[in-house]
Structure formats: C-alpha cells, structure tokens
Scaffold this active site. Structure first.
Site, short mmCIF file in Angstrom:
data_model
loop_
_atom_site.label_atom_id
_atom_site.label_comp_id
_atom_site.label_asym_id
_atom_site.label_seq_id
_atom_site.Cartn_x
_atom_site.Cartn_y
_atom_site.Cartn_z
N ARG A 70 0.86 -1.20 0.00
CA ARG A 70 0.00 0.00 0.00
C ARG A 70 0.89 1.24 0.00
O ARG A 70 1.77 1.40 0.86
CB ARG A 70 -0.92 0.00 1.23
CG ARG A 70 -1.74 1.25 1.29
CD ARG A 70 -2.77 1.31 2.41
NE ARG A 70 -3.28 2.67 2.44
CZ ARG A 70 -3.33 3.43 3.53
NH1 ARG A 70 -2.95 2.97 4.71
NH2 ARG A 70 -3.77 4.67 3.44
N HIS A 92 -3.44 10.96 0.30
CA HIS A 92 -2.91 10.75 1.64
C HIS A 92 -2.35 12.09 2.12
O HIS A 92 -1.15 12.24 2.38
CB HIS A 92 -1.83 9.65 1.63
CG HIS A 92 -1.53 9.07 2.99
ND1 HIS A 92 -1.64 7.73 3.28
CD2 HIS A 92 -1.12 9.64 4.15
CE1 HIS A 92 -1.29 7.50 4.54
NE2 HIS A 92 -0.97 8.65 5.09
N GLU A 114 -7.81 8.31 6.22
CA GLU A 114 -8.13 8.89 7.54
C GLU A 114 -8.79 10.27 7.50
O GLU A 114 -8.24 11.24 8.02
CB GLU A 114 -6.87 8.95 8.40
CG GLU A 114 -6.30 7.59 8.72
CD GLU A 114 -5.20 7.64 9.77
OE1 GLU A 114 -4.74 8.74 10.12
OE2 GLU A 114 -4.81 6.56 10.26
N ASN A 133 -7.36 1.76 9.98
CA ASN A 133 -6.03 2.01 10.53
C ASN A 133 -6.20 2.01 12.04
O ASN A 133 -6.87 2.88 12.60
CB ASN A 133 -5.49 3.37 10.09
CG ASN A 133 -5.30 3.46 8.58
OD1 ASN A 133 -5.43 2.46 7.87
ND2 ASN A 133 -4.98 4.64 8.09
N TYR A 148 -4.21 1.71 15.78
CA TYR A 148 -2.93 1.71 16.47
C TYR A 148 -3.07 1.59 17.98
O TYR A 148 -2.28 0.97 18.64
CB TYR A 148 -2.19 3.04 16.20
CG TYR A 148 -1.65 3.16 14.80
CD1 TYR A 148 -0.35 2.78 14.50
CD2 TYR A 148 -2.43 3.66 13.76
CE1 TYR A 148 0.16 2.89 13.22
CE2 TYR A 148 -1.93 3.77 12.48
CZ TYR A 148 -0.63 3.38 12.21
OH TYR A 148 -0.13 3.48 10.94
N GLU A 181 -3.59 -0.22 8.15
CA GLU A 181 -2.40 0.21 8.89
C GLU A 181 -2.49 -0.30 10.32
O GLU A 181 -3.56 -0.24 10.93
CB GLU A 181 -2.30 1.75 8.99
CG GLU A 181 -1.86 2.44 7.74
CD GLU A 181 -1.75 3.96 7.93
OE1 GLU A 181 -1.40 4.41 9.05
OE2 GLU A 181 -2.02 4.67 6.95
#
Ligand code: NOJ
Length: 526
Positions: free
Chosen positions: A110, A155, A200, A343, A345, A416
């Site tokens: 990606r 992005h 995002e 994504n 985290y 991600e």
C-alpha cells in the site's frame, strides 16, 4: 463476542459488559505457536505514503504540496525541525524498497501517489509526464516482483496551488479530487486494481482542525470539522461512483477508504457512565463516517444528527452545524466501498465530560463530550499518543461488524497497524506488538466470525512522521537518514513479520530465537 448482532444504544451497557470479558490492562502473554492460522485468502502487506518516504520534493516537475509549503515556512512544526524533502528518498530508491517487500514475502504494497507530482497545479490542465512515468515504472516493477499495488489517491498532500480555495471548506476541492482520480484511473487502471480514495478523513477533519495540523488553514471549530467531513466523504462517494460507472466495467478493480479507529475503553468499567462514554465516542467519531457508507439506512447516524442538531439549537444557531446531504448524495454514499480500510494503532480510557480545557466551544470534541485519557498500565514505547493495548484491535473490529450490516458482505482490511519507537533494530517491543495485535485479529476471525480479509503493517521502512519528524519511527526496516543512499537495515520485527507471512501463524517465542545476520536464508525471497 459475535460479529453478527446489531446493537441499539439502550443495549450498550449489556454489550459493553460483554466486551469486558476481554483482558484489561496489560494483554495476556502467549507462548509457542498460535493455535489459529490466517486463512488462505487473507492478504498480508506493508504500507507507506508519498510525502513520508519519497523525498524529491521539487524534482522532475513536481509541484509543491501543502506539507512542503507549510513545513518550509514553519520548521518548528516538527520537534527536530525536519521535513519530508528527502525522507527515505524512495523516489530514487524504489527498487530497494521493492527488494525489501520481496524479502518480507508479502503479496501487497500500500502506497500513495503524490497529487502535485502528477498535477503540479492541482488541476488537470497540466500533467507532469515525469511524475506519471515514475509511478508507471514503480507499478510495473512491483508487478514483475509479484507484488500487488494498493494505491491511496489522497494521503493528505494536496497541491499548494489549491490552498487558496480553502481546501476542504470548499466543495470545489471535491471536483478537483474527482478530476485527479479520473486521471489516475486512466493512467494506471491497467496496472492498479485496488484503490483507496482517502486516508483517515477523521484525523484530518477532527484532529487536523483541533490541533491545527494536517490542514494548514484557519478553521472555525464546531463548524469546519463537519464541513470537512461532509465534503471529504462526498469526494469519496463521487470517486467511487465515477470508477464504478466508467472504469470498473473494464478495469475490474476495487475501491475503499481508510478510517483511523481508536478504541475507547471505559475508564472505570464499574461505572455505567464510563461504559456509555466509550459507545458515544465510537458513534460520534467512527459512526459518523461508517454509517454513511455501511449502514442499511444511509445518511448520518440519527444519534449524531440529533446530538449536533440539539447542541447547535441550544447554542443559538439557526441551522445545525452538521450539514445535510441531498437524497441523491445519501444514495451515492451508501454502499460506496468494496472494502473498509481500518487504521488501528491504539486505545484510550474514555469517560463522559461536558467540558475540558482543551476543547473549543463549540467543537466536535464538545459535541462528543467524552474525555480520552492515557494509562500507565499500557506501555508507550515511542510517540506519546500510542499506547499498546492489543485487545483494542479485536474490540474495534467487533464494534464495526456489530453496528454496520453491510460489513457482513463488504470485508474489512486492516490498512495500517504498527508501533513507533526510537529506531533501534533490536525492536523487541515492536515484535511483541505485531504478535499480540495480529493475534487479536485471529481471534476476531476465528472466535467472533468477523469478516477481515487483510493486514498491512505500518510501515515498510522508517518514514517522516507528520508531527514528530524523525524523532520516532515505525519501520520494519531502519533507514539511516544520514547515509547518502539512505541505507535500509532489517529490524528484528522484519524477520518476525516475514515468518508470520510465511507460516501464517504467530510464533510468540520468536524473540527468544537467536538472530544472525544471514537470517533471510531461512525465509522466502532472500
Ligand atoms: C496513520 C497515517 O495514515 C500515517 O500517515 C501515519 O504515519 C500513521 N498513522 C502513524 O501516525
């Protein structure tokens, strides 16, 4: 847990209590080889983005992006006063990157295209041929190496030439993004079959405006967060419908978008108000996007609509601060994704609050009314915002699947996931992070029946990290930013990830194995 039940707000206590059977505090410690394996159709990849790795900021006809311009004007934006002018210099070293991807044995890469490298003015009236050729060469070489490109269209690096429009405040940016996407589909649609429209939107529109980051533009709190979301999601839907109508019939590709999803763990699980806080946070901050695309009724979720309307009314506004889509737009948005990119985290501890010194009034934060705190119980080996709480991954996946019906047929891909630290190659904490987070995905697939089809580690290599410069790093490969060739060296986590990819199971004892410098000979594609 069960991925198939819908959840109404009045059931949330029950659901939240149910979620609590998962480990709190430090995650469980596992040993040996995982009892579950990743299904055959589960894809593994690694991720990067253009501004964070390419460098060559002003080479071969590239125009400036808002990040080039902003960070040059404000070097103090990053703690080390660094920028992405050179970064890992992947523009020149892309063949080295392909070699690293081959070493990992993953099937997908990606990456993103720099909008101003293709359209230096932001608009279709001038196309930069050198930029066009660069990405064509890259895609051809990836495919030759049996690596499938997954390409993010936007992005965050919008051409500076469009900044005067007011960026996402102006619906004209929607038109220009659609023009740019059309050009990409024409240029690369024969080679690229998986596209991510937008990375995002939640981070750009909520945090970007709150902290004045990601969008170097003045914003009015409480209004611009919603206008930004509104326009960005409209851009996503229009790009999706454009592809579906004009390109999909002969290019046969897939399109999705990526949301950043944090898990809001109730601060005090014994307090019903804190249990509600987590649910309110997810509905306001994730539901606002996911409902538009993945719900059966479409449009903004009634919960968010009522909350922002009523706050706006109480504050004396004549109209809601949350804009309205037309019926046609609601339809265009609903179902406008072939996959949902997540994504994920980190997690925070959530509790309800009507005000907080860090919240502007009005603001999306205040409308949400949920405080997020960190806890010492969850380690933070690098960036301060990133606490390690692996069960958050499984909870996020279940929350999404339980709340959005269309996700039964539209798969989730983790686009991600990764850990930051201070750059050491013996990155034991990153090894454990990947093992533990990937195991939570296995549990979500095998024990909860969640529809998850892929995983991308962030990041292939050390990158420029937006607010932190090079002071923290996420790479599986270390980049020596001081060396002329930006030398890449595998970290322990690269070996570990390659082993997971090859065996499709997790070896929780990996870090106990002795590491030698020719370890690649035991792995595929050395
Ligand atoms: C998500 C963003 O997409 C990426 O650009 C960033 O580096 C990582 N989060 C880590 O902060």
């Amino acid at each position: 847990m069960g991925c198939s039940n819908g959840v109404a707000l009045n059931q949330l206590l029950l659901v939240s209590l149910n979620l609590l059977h998962l480990a709190r505090g430090r995650s469980e410690v596992y040993s040996g080889i995982s009892k579950y394996s990743f299904p055959d159709d589960f894809i593994f990849g690694v991720a990067t983005s253009a501004y964070q790795i390419e460098g060559a900021w002003n080479e071969e006809g590239k125009g400036e992006s808002i990040f080039d311009t902003f960070i040059h004007l404000h070097p103090e934006y990053t703690p080390d006063h660094s920028n992405g002018d050179v970064a890992a210099d992947s523009y020149h070293h892309y063949m080295d990157d392909i070699d690293l991807i081959k070493k990992l044995g993953v099937s997908h890469y990606r990456m993103s295209i720099s909008w101003p490298r293709i359209l230096p003015n932001g608009t279709a009236n001038y196309i930069n041929l050198q930029g066009v050729m660069h990405y064509r060469k890259l895609f051809v070489e990836l495919l030759k190496a049996n690596i499938i490109p997954v390409v993010t269209i936007y992005h965050w690096d919008i051409p500076t030439a469009l900044e005067g429009l007011g960026l996402w405040k102006n619906t004209t940016l929607v038109d220009y993004l659609v023009d740019y996407a059309r050009i990409l589909f024409n240029l690369y649609g024969d080679l690229v079959k998986i596209w991510v429209t937008i990375n995002e939107p939640d981070i750009v529109c909520a945090d970007g405006i709150k902290f004045n980051k990601y969008l170097p533009e003045e914003a009015t709190h409480g209004l611009n967060e919603y206008v930004c979301i509104h326009n960005m999601l409209l851009a996503h839907a229009r790009v999706y419908r454009l592809y579906e109508k004009e390109f999909k019939p002969y290019q046969n590709g897939k399109l999705g978008l990526c949301l950043d999803v944090i898990w809001p763990e109730p601060k005090n699980p014994g307090n019903p108000e804190d249990l509600k806080a987590g649910e309110i946070y997810s509905r306001m901050r994730i539901g606002i996007y996911a409902h538009l695309i993945f719900s059966e009724d479409g449009d903004y979720p009634p919960f968010v609509r009522e909350r922002v309307n009523s706050m706006s009314h109480k504050q004396g506004y004549l109209q809601s601060r949350l804009p309205y889509y037309t019926e046609e737009e609601v339809k265009a948005l609903q179902g406008s994704a072939d996959f949902l990119g997540i994504n994920h985290y980190t997690s925070f501890l959530a509790s309800q609050s009507s005000s907080d010194p860090s919240w502007a009034v009005p603001s999306m934060d205040q409308d949400t009314g949920v405080r997020l705190d960190k806890t010492k119980a969850w380690p933070r080996p690098g960036a301060d915002w990133l606490s390690v709480y692996p069960p958050g991954m499984r909870k996020v996946l279940n929350w999404l699947q339980n709340n959005f019906k269309l996700l039964e047929r539209i798969p989730i891909i983790i686009t991600e996931n990764g850990l930051s630290d201070f750059g050491q190659t013996a990155d034991y904490e990153r090894v454990s992070y990947y093992n533990d987070y990937l195991y939570q995905i296995l549990l979500a697939i095998h024990e909860d029946g969640c529809n998850i089809k892929g995983y991308f580690a962030w990041s292939l290599l050390d990158t420029f990290e937006w607010n932190y410069g090079y002071t923290v790093t996420f790479g599986l490969f270390k980049v020596d930013f001081n060396s002329p060739n930006k030398t890449r060296t595998p970290k322990l986590s690269a070996y570990n990830y390659a082993k997971i990819v090859r065996t499709r199971r997790i070896d929780f004892d990996f870090i106990k194995a002795p590491v030698t410098y020719n370890i690649w000979q035991y792995l595929p594609y050395h």
